[in-house]
Motif scaffolding. Structure first.
Motif, PDB file in Angstrom:
ATOM      1  N   TRP A  13       0.851  -1.204   0.000  1.00 34.22           N
ATOM      2  CA  TRP A  13       0.000   0.000   0.000  1.00 34.22           C
ATOM      3  C   TRP A  13       0.886   1.255   0.000  1.00 34.22           C
ATOM      4  CZ3 TRP A  13      -5.281  -0.247   2.820  1.00 34.22           C
ATOM      5  CH2 TRP A  13      -6.050   0.896   2.522  1.00 34.22           C
ATOM      6  N   ARG A  14       1.931   1.262   0.833  1.00 33.37           N
ATOM      7  CA  ARG A  14       2.841   2.411   0.888  1.00 33.37           C
ATOM      8  C   ARG A  14       3.551   2.619  -0.454  1.00 33.37           C
ATOM      9  NH1 ARG A  14       3.795   0.348   6.165  1.00 33.37           N
ATOM     10  NH2 ARG A  14       5.592  -0.845   5.413  1.00 33.37           N
ATOM     11  N   ARG A  15       4.033   1.530  -1.050  1.00 32.99           N
ATOM     12  CA  ARG A  15       4.734   1.660  -2.334  1.00 32.99           C
ATOM     13  C   ARG A  15       3.806   2.188  -3.423  1.00 32.99           C
ATOM     14  NH1 ARG A  15       6.958  -3.385  -0.840  1.00 32.99           N
ATOM     15  NH2 ARG A  15       5.590  -4.475  -2.298  1.00 32.99           N
ATOM     16  N   MET A  16       2.572   1.694  -3.442  1.00 39.52           N
ATOM     17  CA  MET A  16       1.607   2.163  -4.439  1.00 39.52           C
ATOM     18  C   MET A  16       1.323   3.659  -4.264  1.00 39.52           C
ATOM     19  SD  MET A  16       0.569  -0.222  -6.620  1.00 39.52           S
ATOM     20  CE  MET A  16      -1.056   0.326  -7.167  1.00 39.52           C
ATOM     21  N   LYS A  17       1.247   4.133  -3.023  1.00 40.00           N
ATOM     22  CA  LYS A  17       0.966   5.545  -2.784  1.00 40.00           C
ATOM     23  C   LYS A  17       2.131   6.427  -3.250  1.00 40.00           C
ATOM     24  CE  LYS A  17      -1.488   7.026   0.669  1.00 40.00           C
ATOM     25  NZ  LYS A  17      -2.102   7.341   1.967  1.00 40.00           N
ATOM     26  N   VAL A  18       3.337   5.926  -3.079  1.00 43.03           N
ATOM     27  CA  VAL A  18       4.506   6.690  -3.525  1.00 43.03           C
ATOM     28  C   VAL A  18       4.593   6.717  -5.046  1.00 43.03           C
ATOM     29  CG1 VAL A  18       7.033   6.715  -3.572  1.00 43.03           C
ATOM     30  CG2 VAL A  18       5.842   6.295  -1.424  1.00 43.03           C
ATOM     31  N   LEU A  25      -3.605   7.824  -8.577  1.00 43.38           N
ATOM     32  CA  LEU A  25      -4.409   6.597  -8.611  1.00 43.38           C
ATOM     33  C   LEU A  25      -4.865   6.225  -7.204  1.00 43.38           C
ATOM     34  CD1 LEU A  25      -5.507   3.984  -9.941  1.00 43.38           C
ATOM     35  CD2 LEU A  25      -3.217   3.007  -9.665  1.00 43.38           C
ATOM     36  N   MET A  26      -3.954   6.317  -6.244  1.00 47.16           N
ATOM     37  CA  MET A  26      -4.298   5.882  -4.886  1.00 47.16           C
ATOM     38  C   MET A  26      -5.279   6.830  -4.204  1.00 47.16           C
ATOM     39  SD  MET A  26      -3.039   2.968  -4.606  1.00 47.16           S
ATOM     40  CE  MET A  26      -3.369   2.652  -2.867  1.00 47.16           C
ATOM     41  N   LYS A  27      -5.403   8.072  -4.700  1.00 48.51           N
ATOM     42  CA  LYS A  27      -6.453   8.943  -4.178  1.00 48.51           C
ATOM     43  C   LYS A  27      -7.833   8.350  -4.463  1.00 48.51           C
ATOM     44  CE  LYS A  27      -3.935  13.339  -4.416  1.00 48.51           C
ATOM     45  NZ  LYS A  27      -3.827  14.662  -5.107  1.00 48.51           N
ATOM     46  N   LYS A  28      -7.939   7.626  -5.570  1.00 51.97           N
ATOM     47  CA  LYS A  28      -9.196   6.967  -5.916  1.00 51.97           C
ATOM     48  C   LYS A  28      -9.334   5.623  -5.202  1.00 51.97           C
ATOM     49  CE  LYS A  28      -9.182   8.867 -10.628  1.00 51.97           C
ATOM     50  NZ  LYS A  28      -9.173   8.503 -12.080  1.00 51.97           N
ATOM     51  N   LEU A  29      -8.215   4.915  -5.048  1.00 50.90           N
ATOM     52  CA  LEU A  29      -8.283   3.564  -4.492  1.00 50.90           C
ATOM     53  C   LEU A  29      -8.324   3.535  -2.964  1.00 50.90           C
ATOM     54  CD1 LEU A  29      -5.847   1.537  -6.801  1.00 50.90           C
ATOM     55  CD2 LEU A  29      -8.342   1.590  -6.840  1.00 50.90           C
ATOM     56  N   ASP A  30      -7.658   4.485  -2.324  1.00 49.87           N
ATOM     57  CA  ASP A  30      -7.600   4.494  -0.852  1.00 49.87           C
ATOM     58  C   ASP A  30      -8.973   4.351  -0.204  1.00 49.87           C
ATOM     59  OD1 ASP A  30      -4.904   4.517  -0.545  1.00 49.87           O
ATOM     60  OD2 ASP A  30      -4.744   6.568   0.185  1.00 49.87           O
ATOM     61  N   PRO A  31      -9.947   5.186  -0.575  1.00 48.91           N
ATOM     62  CA  PRO A  31     -11.256   5.063   0.087  1.00 48.91           C
ATOM     63  C   PRO A  31     -11.940   3.739  -0.184  1.00 48.91           C
ATOM     64  CG  PRO A  31     -11.318   6.705  -1.686  1.00 48.91           C
ATOM     65  CD  PRO A  31      -9.894   6.342  -1.493  1.00 48.91           C
ATOM     66  N   LEU A  32     -11.710   3.156  -1.360  1.00 48.96           N
ATOM     67  CA  LEU A  32     -12.313   1.854  -1.670  1.00 48.96           C
ATOM     68  C   LEU A  32     -11.743   0.773  -0.757  1.00 48.96           C
ATOM     69  CD1 LEU A  32     -12.373   1.897  -5.577  1.00 48.96           C
ATOM     70  CD2 LEU A  32     -14.309   2.190  -4.017  1.00 48.96           C
ATOM     71  N   TYR A  33     -10.424   0.764  -0.612  1.00 50.09           N
ATOM     72  CA  TYR A  33      -9.803  -0.269   0.225  1.00 50.09           C
ATOM     73  C   TYR A  33     -10.098  -0.051   1.704  1.00 50.09           C
ATOM     74  CZ  TYR A  33      -7.534  -2.560  -3.645  1.00 50.09           C
ATOM     75  OH  TYR A  33      -7.321  -3.277  -4.784  1.00 50.09           O
ATOM     76  N   HIS A  41      -5.853  -6.240   2.503  1.00 48.63           N
ATOM     77  CA  HIS A  41      -6.996  -5.362   2.294  1.00 48.63           C
ATOM     78  C   HIS A  41      -7.573  -5.642   0.910  1.00 48.63           C
ATOM     79  CE1 HIS A  41      -6.422  -2.779   5.853  1.00 48.63           C
ATOM     80  NE2 HIS A  41      -5.136  -3.075   5.681  1.00 48.63           N
ATOM     81  N   TYR A  42      -8.859  -5.933   0.875  1.00 41.69           N
ATOM     82  CA  TYR A  42      -9.581  -6.237  -0.355  1.00 41.69           C
ATOM     83  C   TYR A  42     -10.481  -5.071  -0.742  1.00 41.69           C
ATOM     84  CZ  TYR A  42      -8.603 -11.322  -0.357  1.00 41.69           C
ATOM     85  OH  TYR A  42      -8.008 -12.551  -0.422  1.00 41.69           O
ATOM     86  N   LEU A  43     -10.792  -4.990  -2.023  1.00 41.72           N
ATOM     87  CA  LEU A  43     -11.847  -4.093  -2.472  1.00 41.72           C
ATOM     88  C   LEU A  43     -13.182  -4.515  -1.852  1.00 41.72           C
ATOM     89  CD1 LEU A  43     -10.997  -3.982  -6.282  1.00 41.72           C
ATOM     90  CD2 LEU A  43     -10.849  -2.027  -4.719  1.00 41.72           C
ATOM     91  N   PRO A  44     -14.153  -3.613  -1.751  1.00 46.80           N
ATOM     92  CA  PRO A  44     -15.485  -4.021  -1.292  1.00 46.80           C
ATOM     93  C   PRO A  44     -15.991  -5.203  -2.128  1.00 46.80           C
ATOM     94  CG  PRO A  44     -15.353  -1.643  -1.444  1.00 46.80           C
ATOM     95  CD  PRO A  44     -14.082  -2.170  -2.039  1.00 46.80           C
ATOM     96  N   LYS A  45     -16.618  -6.147  -1.468  1.00 44.53           N
ATOM     97  CA  LYS A  45     -17.008  -7.395  -2.138  1.00 44.53           C
ATOM     98  C   LYS A  45     -17.891  -7.156  -3.354  1.00 44.53           C
ATOM     99  CE  LYS A  45     -18.819 -12.007  -1.097  1.00 44.53           C
ATOM    100  NZ  LYS A  45     -19.351 -12.893  -0.030  1.00 44.53           N
ATOM    101  N   SER A  46     -18.808  -6.220  -3.263  1.00 46.49           N
ATOM    102  CA  SER A  46     -19.713  -5.975  -4.396  1.00 46.49           C
ATOM    103  C   SER A  46     -18.930  -5.527  -5.629  1.00 46.49           C
ATOM    104  CB  SER A  46     -20.761  -4.932  -4.028  1.00 46.49           C
ATOM    105  OG  SER A  46     -20.140  -3.710  -3.658  1.00 46.49           O
ATOM    106  N   LEU A  47     -17.931  -4.670  -5.440  1.00 43.49           N
ATOM    107  CA  LEU A  47     -17.113  -4.202  -6.557  1.00 43.49           C
ATOM    108  C   LEU A  47     -16.226  -5.332  -7.082  1.00 43.49           C
ATOM    109  CD1 LEU A  47     -15.937  -2.097  -8.450  1.00 43.49           C
ATOM    110  CD2 LEU A  47     -14.435  -1.341  -6.576  1.00 43.49           C
ATOM    111  N   ARG A  48     -15.608  -6.076  -6.175  1.00 48.99           N
ATOM    112  CA  ARG A  48     -14.765  -7.210  -6.588  1.00 48.99           C
ATOM    113  C   ARG A  48     -15.537  -8.182  -7.447  1.00 48.99           C
ATOM    114  NH1 ARG A  48     -13.105 -11.067  -3.332  1.00 48.99           N
ATOM    115  NH2 ARG A  48     -14.297 -10.471  -1.499  1.00 48.99           N
TER     116      ARG A  48
END
Length: 280
Positions: A206-211, A216-224, A234-241
């Motif tokens: 997660w840290r490496r992806m943010k760096v 992109l991680m501004k969009k993904l952070d709240p999902l995870y 940490h998984y995506l919300p089940k409905s989205l997955r």
């Protein structure tokens, strides 16, 4: 012991049939940003050679139950850059041939081309991971791995040799690699089986992806943050997955390719990992 039963962190979502795994090297120099091995292997992106691997492995193979499959590899790549010169994986495959071992190879490299003369005589299936067909994105995600096109070209050569071939499109990253999923799938339409998996994050990845991918991680952070935490991931919300997996499954099966999913609690047939392709 170099041969170990495959049991990925005792994940309740793992549906792999029983098999053994062997990591020819310690660590992996592909240095993928999303890699999970950094959570349990020190200096994970630095390749180390295993002392006395071959004589010790041969002793283990002398007692090995030949009904089982040995997978190469899940905590390293069997074809890191240094294997081009060292050829240690080839020596392992020669032992497999001597002891009539069934094997399942998964790599993010094209170096297995140098062993096709041997692989075609083994009871094996060969797979490549292609996260995206977009070359620029692939370089950012997997900086030291051969390009997706080089991997695909090598896999086509394996198929021409009569070796069963499969692929993984993994990880699927919303807002990023998912955009060109159809194009990636088209390039892999010659394989018999495709396994998919959504991006799963541990604290280090997660840290490496943010760096590396701050926007992109501004969009993904709240999902995870809304998603599930399973087995340290940490998984995506089940409905989205499941929406992503369902769409991927339909597109794959429409092309006459069998479908697998990895640690998703979803669906796979006839196996999640392509082990059904390995000759008996």
């Amino acid at each position: 012991m170099y041969l170990r039963p495959f049991d990925p962190w005792r994940s309740k979502l793992c549906t792999c049939p029983f098999k053994y795994t062997l990591n020819v090297y310690t660590g992996c120099d592909h240095a993928c940003v999303y890699c999970y091995i950094t959570s349990y292997i020190p200096k994970a992106f630095k390749i180390r050679i295993k002392e006395n691997l071959l004589p010790n492995l041969e002793r283990e193979l002398q007692k090995f139950n030949k009904n089982f499959i040995i997978a190469l590899s899940y905590s390293s790549d069997p074809y890191p850059t240094i294997d081009k010169d060292l050829r240690i994986t080839r020596k392992v495959l020669e032992l497999f041939k001597r002891y009539n071992v069934r094997c399942l190879i998964l790599t993010k490299s094209n170096l297995f081309e140098q062993d096709l003369d041997l692989l075609k005589d083994l009871k094996c299936a060969i797979g490549i991971t292609v996260t995206t067909i977009d070359e620029e994105k692939a370089r950012l995600l997997e900086p030291n791995a051969p390009s997706p096109q080089e991997r695909i070209k090598a896999l086509k050569k394996a198929k021409k040799e009569g070796i069963p071939v499969y692929a993984r499109i993994d990880p699927i990253i919303p807002f990023y690699t998912w955009k060109e999923f159809d194009e990636t799938l088209d390039e892999l339409s010659f394989v018999s089986h495709i396994t998919v998996s959504t991006l799963k994050l541990r604290p280090d990845s997660w840290r490496r992806m943010k760096v590396k991918f701050p926007e992109l991680m501004k969009k993904l952070d709240p999902l995870y943050k809304r998603g599930e935490k399973i087995g340290g991931y940490h998984y995506l919300p089940k409905s989205l997955r499941f929406r992503i997996l369902e769409e991927a499954r339909k597109k794959i099966e429409e092309r006459g390719i069998t479908f697998g999913s990895c640690r998703e609690g979803y669906y796979s047939y006839p196996s999640c990992d392509a082990s059904h392709l390995v000759p008996i």
